[in-house]
Design a protein around this motif. Structure first.
Motif, PDB file in Angstrom:
ATOM      1  N   GLY A 102      37.916  44.036  39.598  1.00 52.70           N
ATOM      2  CA  GLY A 102      37.136  44.719  38.557  1.00 52.70           C
ATOM      3  C   GLY A 102      37.750  45.997  38.021  1.00 52.70           C
ATOM      4  N   MET A 103      39.079  46.054  37.955  1.00 59.15           N
ATOM      5  CA  MET A 103      39.697  47.266  37.427  1.00 59.15           C
ATOM      6  C   MET A 103      39.445  47.414  35.924  1.00 59.15           C
ATOM      7  N   ALA A 104      39.428  48.648  35.491  1.00 55.63           N
ATOM      8  CA  ALA A 104      39.172  48.906  34.072  1.00 55.63           C
ATOM      9  C   ALA A 104      40.264  48.293  33.192  1.00 55.63           C
ATOM     10  N   ILE A 105      41.493  48.466  33.605  1.00 60.44           N
ATOM     11  CA  ILE A 105      42.593  47.757  32.932  1.00 60.44           C
ATOM     12  C   ILE A 105      43.280  46.960  34.024  1.00 60.44           C
ATOM     13  N   ASP A 106      43.308  45.664  33.864  1.00 59.75           N
ATOM     14  CA  ASP A 106      43.856  44.829  34.920  1.00 59.75           C
ATOM     15  C   ASP A 106      45.253  44.366  34.509  1.00 59.75           C
ATOM     16  N   TYR A 107      46.239  44.661  35.343  1.00 61.86           N
ATOM     17  CA  TYR A 107      47.602  44.253  35.021  1.00 61.86           C
ATOM     18  C   TYR A 107      47.948  42.909  35.652  1.00 61.86           C
ATOM     19  N   HIS A 108      47.001  42.296  36.283  1.00 63.28           N
ATOM     20  CA  HIS A 108      47.196  40.990  36.903  1.00 63.28           C
ATOM     21  C   HIS A 108      48.416  40.968  37.815  1.00 63.28           C
ATOM     22  N   GLY A 109      48.527  41.979  38.593  1.00 66.49           N
ATOM     23  CA  GLY A 109      49.618  41.983  39.561  1.00 66.49           C
ATOM     24  C   GLY A 109      50.984  42.224  38.953  1.00 66.49           C
ATOM     25  N   HIS A 110      51.037  42.700  37.737  1.00 68.19           N
ATOM     26  CA  HIS A 110      52.357  42.988  37.183  1.00 68.19           C
ATOM     27  C   HIS A 110      52.423  44.407  36.650  1.00 68.19           C
ATOM     28  N   LEU A 111      51.907  45.315  37.429  1.00 64.88           N
ATOM     29  CA  LEU A 111      52.020  46.707  37.003  1.00 64.88           C
ATOM     30  C   LEU A 111      53.461  47.178  37.160  1.00 64.88           C
ATOM     31  N   LEU A 112      53.999  46.943  38.352  1.00 61.15           N
ATOM     32  CA  LEU A 112      55.335  47.462  38.638  1.00 61.15           C
ATOM     33  C   LEU A 112      56.379  46.360  38.771  1.00 61.15           C
ATOM     34  N   LEU A 113      55.949  45.169  39.134  1.00 60.85           N
ATOM     35  CA  LEU A 113      56.922  44.142  39.472  1.00 60.85           C
ATOM     36  C   LEU A 113      56.850  42.981  38.492  1.00 60.85           C
ATOM     37  N   THR A 114      57.949  42.257  38.395  1.00 59.58           N
ATOM     38  CA  THR A 114      57.965  41.088  37.510  1.00 59.58           C
ATOM     39  C   THR A 114      57.676  39.836  38.308  1.00 59.58           C
ATOM     40  N   GLU A 115      57.688  38.716  37.611  1.00 62.40           N
ATOM     41  CA  GLU A 115      57.383  37.440  38.282  1.00 62.40           C
ATOM     42  C   GLU A 115      58.407  37.124  39.363  1.00 62.40           C
ATOM     43  N   ASP A 116      59.661  37.488  39.144  1.00 59.70           N
ATOM     44  CA  ASP A 116      60.672  37.058  40.119  1.00 59.70           C
ATOM     45  C   ASP A 116      60.867  38.048  41.269  1.00 59.70           C
ATOM     46  N   ASN A 117      60.034  39.072  41.314  1.00 62.20           N
ATOM     47  CA  ASN A 117      60.062  39.917  42.514  1.00 62.20           C
ATOM     48  C   ASN A 117      59.321  39.212  43.634  1.00 62.20           C
ATOM     49  N   GLU A 118      59.685  39.580  44.847  1.00 65.93           N
ATOM     50  CA  GLU A 118      58.876  39.074  45.959  1.00 65.93           C
ATOM     51  C   GLU A 118      57.518  39.753  45.880  1.00 65.93           C
ATOM     52  N   PRO A 119      56.462  39.010  46.083  1.00 62.57           N
ATOM     53  CA  PRO A 119      55.147  39.647  45.985  1.00 62.57           C
ATOM     54  C   PRO A 119      54.869  40.564  47.175  1.00 62.57           C
TER      55      PRO A 119
END
Ligand code: NFV
Ligand code: SF4
Ligand code: SF4
Ligand code: SF4
Lengths: 129, 116, 664, 160, 287, 359
Positions: A102-119
């Motif tokens: 429920g974040m006000a702006i949701d970056y869907h897990g891509h605030l700092l990292l890209t898809e090919d980073n290890e999660p």
């Protein structure tokens, strides 16, 4: 101030209040009502649980809330109470995998990292996905 | 309009550009580049251990020190670490280069005790 | 030898017959189209009419060129009934129709105005026994001939274009019972009426044709029958009826002074000295007001905006060669009568104000047709400003503007219509990157737009003349300066939208257009280009003689047409050729050595290989780049300015009558 | 004539600077180059800030996955002849951060680097020198019989 | 006579870029000195241009090349027209043609900065065009003709009667040369929210052509100013260079403003000053 | 069609010295919404700090940011010193103040220049940066490096400042002050500049606290909070008052930073005056154990380190919350409604430091 008082090693941060996960939002709301300034959230991966420190400032004095959230537990966002929290919540979710919703702006897990980073690089136990 | 004064003053004074590096003496104590004087080196590895950037690799058995200039962040920890004074900081800064230089210091191989 | 043959052939034709063809044939074909409801027949009739009318107007033109004299013509009575009577009856019928319309639409304004007009008409006919003109009721001088030429050719091109357009239009709007017969009836009738208006010398005839155009435009505007269309048509009707009332009032005033109801004679009388001129000012003011309503000058601009609900060919017609031009034509015609009066200055300011206001409001519009409409208002304002300046030089500018504006504007409307049929939009913003999807139409459209604002195209040269003429009246000059820069703003913005495209290799793919779309477009575009290239001959052979012939004849004392040295001596042709070379050389180089295409700069986050311009944004999301033009709603929106602009317009009109009745 | 063109090229290196995850130390030094004290404009160097006008791409920082993408995109938009200058320990090898999880250890892995400027942070003079050296290198390359200028960037990279 | 005129035109075409380039170089040098720097060599603009021509040709779409070439052509043409003493109004429209061509080139690319830059360039046109036309009108009122050559027949330099127009001319110069506070649609220094604004998407040889067009434009503007003191070539040149210097100084002592401000200043102040001068002129002439 | 313009602003953009992207949604030129996109500088330093030993970490945290590097090291050292525990000798505390304030001074100069550049005032940019070079020279002379001075270490400082150098610092500060007297009015009193910054990006005191603003942004909104007042290093022994402005707009922020330059100069003078003799470093003994939070005032505001150690050579967790991180939400709240031309101005008014933000 530069010299630590007492001299003994401090087990935990001063002025820290430990609260239940369910009481978190109410406690934050109370801080808001007392017009504390939100500083940040610190997450520590304790293995079974995440320790989440919520730091607040009251006229240059610090106050901390500590919450232990089980790994899979859902942690409600406080960004509707403190808008400023959206950034750090996204970060914590991304780097540790804490399930904050429920974040006000949701970056869907891509605030700092890209898809090919290890999660969840900061988590001690790697989570998939 | 305050700026007009500054601008005019600048226009009629000498530019403050430094025609470096030719005109400027090196400043003492500046951390420029790391230099090794391997004569006294005992290949103890302390410098490599303390280097936060892992720019120094000391191979004790082979008695070599390889120094990666491109990794070095110029913190001078190695200088502090070396008890033998083999690592020093030069004041001149490193020049740009087209390729990665391989800097390898080779000490004399360890002599067996009996050979001594 | 051959040439001589042709010349004598042309000389031998009866110009009266030509006039008959120009006025009556469209009307008759219209009726025919209405009666014969076959598609193929309609196409055939319209095309044949187009050819014949065009041919007739060209012949008339050549006749005029060869004979070098004005033509006076009294049509022979048909079946013993004089045309005077026929026209009279027609006018009466029209007024009756207006009254009925007013009642049917429950519109007090329309009803009242129609009644007023009918009353005036009755008074004139029954009460006053007006001194009927002894001269011929029809006259064709060089100016009228040029105007007919434009109306006929552009009008007929538009009529041809309307054929495929209306087919597509009905297909898209799912209109099952075709209303095309009615549409073409009024379209063609309109053209006939317009020709009649241009050629009429008898003021009563003029008024009748005037009303006929009002009726036709009303029917065409409400053609689609939607509520909006009806509402806007009503507005157009009452505003134009107001003009009609002004016209009748003018005629009444003339009649009351015992003036013959003939344009030429009125003009001739006005030259008879200061007193005579002053006496005529009030009726002239009435005619000017009538002209303002028809050409949608500032307080009356709204009907023209509303008229864009009509199918695009109608707009093309209304805006380019007919209707609005009728208004200007009237004022141009009568201009010598108020030469060198304050009235003239007021007229100039009405025009100048509309010029600026139209241009300003056009900046805030996203609807292509609305932009075109405001630009029309603006350009007509410029023409009227020129007329108000009332010098031969200014008149030259005015006539040039009429010619070039008609061509370019007709073309632009048609192009917009084509785009509308292909993309179902009139919104400029949605035309973004049209150059990729419809390169041909877009290229033509861009040429059309540029022909409205850049040298060496005719409109600009005319504007130049206007500016040079307006130094007489510095306050007006400022309006003109501001107006012309604002004009650049909205045209450039629009062109920018059309051209704005994602990265692509230069390619010359061409969309398929119906030939009856393509040919009219090409004709008018090439017309704009060729006329611009030939601007010097156009000016010296057509415009200046026309102005001299009618204006100088009446006002020989007015300053001679200045040598126009600056504009004429300018080497327009080499200039145009240099620019053409500047356009072609890079294209040629590009063909020879293809440059490489790269994505646009998006701060390093562009995503390549997609048809749209895309970048990555928050959360790694691929986001499409959206760019929209500036429309400055709060600055130039209609809402912000409507009130005061109307107020200024009304004030100017009041001033018009004030000066007419109080001062010379 | 040909020589004159080469001279002009050397005398007018326009740079675009991209911070691919630097600590700011190097960026600030790149900016400091433009200031009166170092004034690299006297060599014709200007920071044009736009890859489409630039000859030299000055990269500072460690590179991570997100900005590597940007870096490639920028490089692609630069017209030939072009050069890449890597500035600072971070850009050369990752420097002190070479073991961080989001660090790609330098620019060479992403773009062909022409000149390396070591240091943390390198001095402004060194950066200016690096840019000039890069132009030198570009000149040499374009003097080769089969100038790589005409080659498509993809081919060029293969050839390297 | 004809031959002479053609030679004159050719000379203008040939020398204008050289003079313009050198002046640009001087501008950069002066600016640098005002910032207490050494600055680039005087030849720097030429180095830059030659380099640009030697670069790879990258485009975003084909229309860009056309627009640049029309831009260059009309800038050169307007200079030629000025030199030949043609109609000043025509000349202004030719100038506008060039700007519009460039604007369309900027618009033709669906790129944020180029588009916004073009939008702003349109607004700039809106800002300076009335000033230029008013200036020409003032000249007309003075000479009774629109042709530039008519100025030559005046006995008194224009500046005596039209001094305020020098001020508006400086405004126009600041806008046209993209100098602070009017460097709104694209500045010569890239540190601007629009990157390089309208020029963002032009690169390599196209950019080179634009540079050359700028030089023509510069010479044209200076020539236009020199017209105000036609009686003495030296004074004219000094006046023009003085204005140029003023523009450079203003560039260095002001921040970049927004287009709203620009419109307000040019329309209220610029047009106001023009009208005031005209009014004075009329008033004095009337008496 | 909704007239909407959606464009990227950054990551590579000439007015942004560092990569950050703002997705701007605009109408005409008025910003409706601005969504920041970061992560171009994220390296993972917090994790790396768990891998390196706690002494080397000093050099790591220094390289979080090259502008405020010394203060990062200082804050980290304070944290470790609390955990060890370890007493820092007084001279070291004063030297830390000197270097810290010099750092603030150069950072404010840097910002003033960049800010001037944000509204196209190139010559003013040059003025400030020229002046900044004087401070940079001081670093080079006293600490041996221009940017990352690496003088702070656990237990004290690594280098002493000799008396000649102290003298030189005083001398240079005088020059710097004089130059500031010329250039700051050119920024704050100039008509064109005021037009561009007064009333832009207003943040009320209420909002500032609510959105968690720190540093000059907070103080420009009228809240007198300066972490230096908590008295770390030697600040408890020096006299200073936080610089406060009330308007909360870009102008106020510029003014706060400009006045902080003078304040910094004053603090350095005081520190040099009161500089005690003695040791410059204490030898740290033992291993850090426990959790502690320390804060110091950066040029951009309050910096927070939380260190958790478990008595081993490596830390369990090191958390850095930098001032820009706290100032981004206020930025997001300030941008909507402004002109596009003001975007760089407002963005720079928080003095964004992305490398700090993302670590
Ligand atoms: N001041 C500062 Fe930092 C820190 N910590 C912050 O945002 O500069 Ni790079
Ligand atoms: S250089 Fe010094 S520290 Fe390094 S291996 Fe040699 S003796 Fe040991
Ligand atoms: S100076 Fe620092 S980084 Fe360089 S080799 Fe020595 S310890 Fe390593
Ligand atoms: S090399 Fe050093 S100064 Fe440069 S970015 Fe890396 S850490 Fe910062």
């Amino acid at each position: 101030m530069s010299a630590p008082p007492g001299g003994a090693a401090l087990p935990d941060i001063e002025a820290c209040e430990e609260i239940e996960l369910s009481a978190l939002r109410a406690a934050v709301q109370r801080c808001r009502d007392q017009r504390l300034r939100f500083i940040t959230i610190t997450c520590m991966d304790m293995g079974e649980t995440f320790a989440l420190y919520y730091h607040f400032d009251e006229k240059l004095k610090m106050r901390h809330l500590l919450v232990h959230a089980p790994r899979a537990a859902e942690v409600a966002s406080i960004s509707d109470i403190y808008f400023a929290a959206f950034l750090v919540e996204n970060e914590v979710r991304e780097l540790f995998g804490v399930n904050i919703t429920g974040m006000a702006i949701d970056y869907h897990g891509h605030l700092l990292l890209t898809e090919d980073n290890e999660p969840t690089p900061m988590a001690k136990v790697r989570m998939e996905g | 309009m305050r700026m007009l004064r500054n601008v005019m003053r600048n226009l009629f004074s000498r530019p403050s550009t430094r025609l470096e590096p030719q005109r400027r003496a090196p400043i003492p104590g500046v951390r420029g580049t790391v230099a090794f004087e391997t004569a006294d080196c005992v290949y103890c590895g302390a410098c490599g251990l303390r280097c936060p950037a892992k720019a120094i690799e000391v191979d004790r058995p082979a008695r070599t020190i390889s120094f990666d200039l491109f990794k070095c962040v110029g913190c001078a920890c190695c200088v502090e670490a070396c008890k033998k004074g083999c690592v020093q900081m030069r004041e001149a800064y490193a020049h740009p280069s087209y390729q990665k230089p391989d800097i390898l210091f080779q000490g004399a191989p360890v002599l067996k005790r009996e050979e001594k | 030898m051959q040439f001589m043959d042709v010349a004598s052939l042309i000389r031998s034709v009866s110009p009266g017959a030509l006039i008959g063809i120009l006025v009556l044939l469209p009307a008759l074909s219209g009726l025919l189209v209405f009666a014969v409801r076959l598609n193929a027949a309609r196409v055939g009739i319209v095309i044949v009419t187009a050819w014949v009318v065009t041919g007739a107007s060209l012949t008339l033109f050549l006749w005029g060129a060869l004979e070098q004299r004005s033509l006076l013509f009294t049509p022979p009575p048909v079946g013993g009934v004089s045309w005077d009577l026929l026209i009279l009856l027609g006018d009466g019928a029209l007024l009756l129709i207006f009254c009925i319309l007013g009642a049917a639409r429950r519109s007090p304004q329309i009803f009242a105005l129609a009644l007023l007009q009918a009353g005036g008409f009755l008074w004139l006919e029954a009460g006053m026994k007006p001194p009927h003109a002894h001269a011929a009721p029809l006259a064709a001088d060089w100016l009228a001939i040029i105007m007919t030429l434009i109306v006929s050719i552009i009008g007929m091109i538009i009529a041809t274009y309307a054929l495929p357009y209306m087919r597509d239009h009905e297909a898209h709007h799912q209109i099952h019972v075709s209303r095309k017969p009615r549409f073409f009836l009024f379209l063609l009738l309109f053209l006939g009426a317009m020709n009649g208006l241009l050629l009429a010398d008898n003021l009563l005839w003029l008024a009748s044709f005037w009303e006929l155009t009002t009726l036709c435009s009303f029917m065409l505007i409400r053609h689609d029958g939607t509520e909006e269309a009806r509402r806007n048509a009503d507005r157009a009707l009452w505003m134009n009826l107001l003009g009609g009332v002004a016209m009748i009032a003018g005629i009444l005033l003339l009649a009351a002074r015992g003036e013959p109801l003939s344009v030429r004679q009125v003009l001739a009388d006005s030259a008879g000295g200061a007193a005579a001129q002053t006496a005529l000012l009030l009726p002239m003011a009435c005619f000017c007001l009538a002209g303002f309503t028809k050409s949608a000058q500032m307080p009356f601009q709204s009907w023209l905006l509303g008229a864009m609900v009509a199918p695009t060919p109608v707009s093309a017609l209304l805006h380019s060669s007919t209707m609005v031009k009728a208004g200007v034509y009237l004022i141009v015609r009568f201009a010598p009568a108020f030469h060198n009066t304050y009235l003239s200055d007021v007229v100039a300011f009405v025009g100048g104000f509309s010029f600026v206001a139209g241009a300003l409001l056009a900046i805030g519009k996203t609807n292509a047709k609305a932009v075109l409409a405001y630009s029309t208002i603006s350009n007509l304002g410029l023409i009227i400003a020129c007329v108000g300046l009332n010098t031969p030089l200014a008149m030259t500018g005015a006539v040039m503007l009429i010619i070039f504006h008609s061509i370019s504007k007709g073309m632009l409307f048609m192009a917009t219509g084509v785009v509308e049929q292909h993309m179902q939009t009139r919104d400029i913003e949605e035309m973004q990157g049209l150059v990729n999807t419809m390169p041909l139409t877009t290229s033509l459209m861009v040429i059309g737009i540029l022909s409205m604002l850049l040298p060496p195209f005719g409109v600009l040269i005319a504007k130049l003349v206007a500016l040079e003429a307006s130094v007489e009246l510095p306050a007006l000059l400022i309006l003109l300066i501001l107006g012309s820069t604002m004009t650049v703003v909205f045209w450039t913005k629009w062109t920018g939208r059309l051209l704005s495209s994602a990265p692509s290799t230069p390619r010359w793919g061409i969309e398929r257009l119906h030939s009856m779309y393509l040919i009219p477009l090409l004709l008018l575009t090439s017309g704009a280009v060729i006329f611009s290239l030939l601007v010097v001959p156009v000016l010296t052979q057509l415009v200046i003689p026309a102005v001299t012939q009618y204006y100088e004849a009446i006002r020989p004392t007015a300053a001679q047409i200045p040598p126009m040295g600056e504009v004429l001596q300018f080497p327009w042709l080499p200039f145009a050729l240099t620019l053409t070379a500047a356009v072609l050389i890079p294209l040629w180089i590009m063909r020879a050595r293809r440059p490489q295409v790269r994505d646009v700069y998006l701060c390093g986050e562009q995503v390549s290989g997609l048809p749209t311009v895309t970048f990555r944004a928050a959360g790694e999301e691929k986001t499409e780049l959206l760019i929209s033009g500036y429309y400055f709603e709060s600055w130039v929106g209609e809402e912000t300015h409507r009130r005061w602009m109307t107020a200024v317009g009304v004030a100017l009109c009041i001033l018009l009558f004030g000066t007419a009745s109080l001062w010379k | 004539m040909f020589n004159f063109v080469h001279k002009c090229r050397k005398k007018s290196p326009w740079i675009v600077h991209f911070d691919a995850g630097a600590c700011n130390g190097c960026d600030i030094e790149v900016l400091a180059c433009l200031t009166p004290v170092y004034d690299v404009e006297r060599f014709g160097i200007i920071n044009v800030g736009n890859p489409k006008h630039a000859d030299v791409l000055v990269v500072t920082g460690t590179c991570n996955r997100r900005n590597a993408r940007v870096l490639r995109n920028l490089y692609e938009q630069m017209p030939e002849p072009r050069a890449v200058v890597a500035v600072g320990a971070c850009a050369l090898s990752g420097g002190i951060f070479h073991e961080c999880y989001n660090v790609l250890k330098g620019v060479d892995g992403i773009l062909p680097v022409d000149v390396y400027v070591p240091g943390c942070a390198p001095r402004p003079e060194a950066i200016a020198e690096g840019v000039l050296m890069a132009m030198e290198r570009v000149e040499q390359r374009s003097r080769e019989p089969h100038s790589q200028m005409q080659a498509e960037p993809a081919e060029r990279e293969e050839r390297r | 006579m004809e031959v002479e005129r053609i030679l004159l035109a050719l000379a203008a075409l040939l020398f204008a870029p050289i003079v313009g380039g050198a002046l640009t170089g001087a501008d950069r040098k002066l600016t640098a000195r005002m910032q207490k720097r050494i600055g680039p060599p005087l030849m720097q603009p030429f180095y830059d241009a030659v380099k640009l021509f030697s670069k790879q040709r990258l485009i975003v779409n084909g229309f860009q090349s056309v627009s640049v070439s029309v831009y260059l052509a009309s800038m050169a043409l307007s200079l030629v027209l000025l030199v030949l003493g043609m109609d000043l109004l025509v000349l202004l429209f030719v100038l506008a043609l060039g700007s519009v061509a460039l604007i369309l080139g900027g618009f033709s690319v669906k790129s944020p900065y180029s588009q916004i830059g073009s939008q702003r360039e349109v607004l700039q046109l809106l800002a300076y065009e009335p000033l230029l036309v008013l200036m020409v009108v003032a000249i007309y009122l003075k000479t009774g003709s629109f042709s530039a050559s008519s100025v030559m027949s005046l006995r008194q330099p224009l500046i005596y009667s039209l001094p305020l127009f020098i001020v508006t001319m400086i405004l126009v110069m600041a806008i046209k040369l993209h100098k602070s506070p009017m460097d709104i649609s694209g500045s010569h220094h890239a540190h601007q929210e629009l990157v390089r604004g309208i020029y963002t998407e032009f690169s390599g040889p196209q950019m080179g052509l634009i540079e050359i067009a700028h030089w023509y434009e510069l010479v044209f503007l200076l020539g236009f100013i020199a017209l105000f003191w036609h009686t003495n070539l030296l004074c004219g040149a000094l006046l023009a260079l003085g204005c140029y210097f003023a523009v450079i100084v203003i560039d260095n002592i002001t921040a970049r403003m927004t287009w709203r401000w620009m419109l307000r200043v040019t329309w209220l102040f610029g047009i106001g000053a023009s009208l005031l001068n005209l009014f004075l002129l009329y008033g004095i002439a009337g008496r | 069609m909704a007239l909407k313009t959606v464009i990227p602003f950054g990551p590579q953009h000439p007015v942004l010295p560092e990569p950050i992207q703002l997705k701007l949604v605009m109408k005409d030129e008025v910003v409706q919404e601005a969504i920041p996109h970061i992560g171009y500088v994220h390296r993972g330093i917090e994790k790396a700090a768990e891998k390196m030993d706690y002494v080397q970490n000093v050099f790591l945290v220094e390289r979080i940011c090259g502008i405020c590097s010394f203060l990062h090291a200082l804050c980290y050292c304070e944290a470790i010193e609390k955990l060890l525990p370890c007493e820092v000798p007084p001279r070291a505390r004063y030297l830390r103040v000197i270097w810290g304030e010099l750092h603030r001074l150069q950072s404010q100069h840097l910002w003033l220049g960049l800010f001037a550049d944000a509204f196209g005032y190139e010559s003013l940019f040059m003025e400030f940066w020229r002046n900044r070079e004087r401070v940079m020279d001081l670093f080079e002379k006293t600490a041996g490096s221009r940017i990352i001075i690496s003088t702070c270490c656990i237990g004290g400082v690594r280098r002493d400042i000799s008396d000649e150098h102290l003298e030189e610092i005083l001398q240079t500060l005088k020059e710097v002050e004089r130059a500031l007297d010329h250039s700051i009015p050119a920024l704050l009193e100039d008509y064109t500049v005021r037009k561009r910054i007064v009333g832009k990006g207003v943040l009320t005191a209420e909002k500032a606290v609510e959105l968690g603003a720190v540093g000059p942004v907070l103080r420009a909104s009228g809240i007198a909070e300066d972490t230096r007042m908590t008295g770390y290093a030697a600040y408890d022994e020096l006299d200073f008052k936080p610089v406060v402005e009330t308007a909360g707009d870009c102008y106020a922020r510029a003014k706060v930073r400009a006045l902080e330059c003078y304040q910094g100069i004053e603090l350095i003078r005081q520190a040099i005056q009161r500089l005690p003799d003695g040791e410059i470093a204490a030898r740290p003994r033992g291993r850090p154990n426990g959790r502690v939070v320390t804060r110091v005032e950066q040029p951009r505001g309050e910096l927070l380190y939380m260190v958790a150690a478990n008595g081993s050579q490596k830390l369990e967790r090191m958390r850095v919350r930098t001032p820009t991180f706290a100032n981004v939400p206020p930025l997001v709240a300030m941008l909507p409604g402004c002109e596009f031309a003001d975007v760089p101005v407002i963005t720079l008014s928080i003095d964004p430091c992305i490398s700090c933000t993302e670590r």
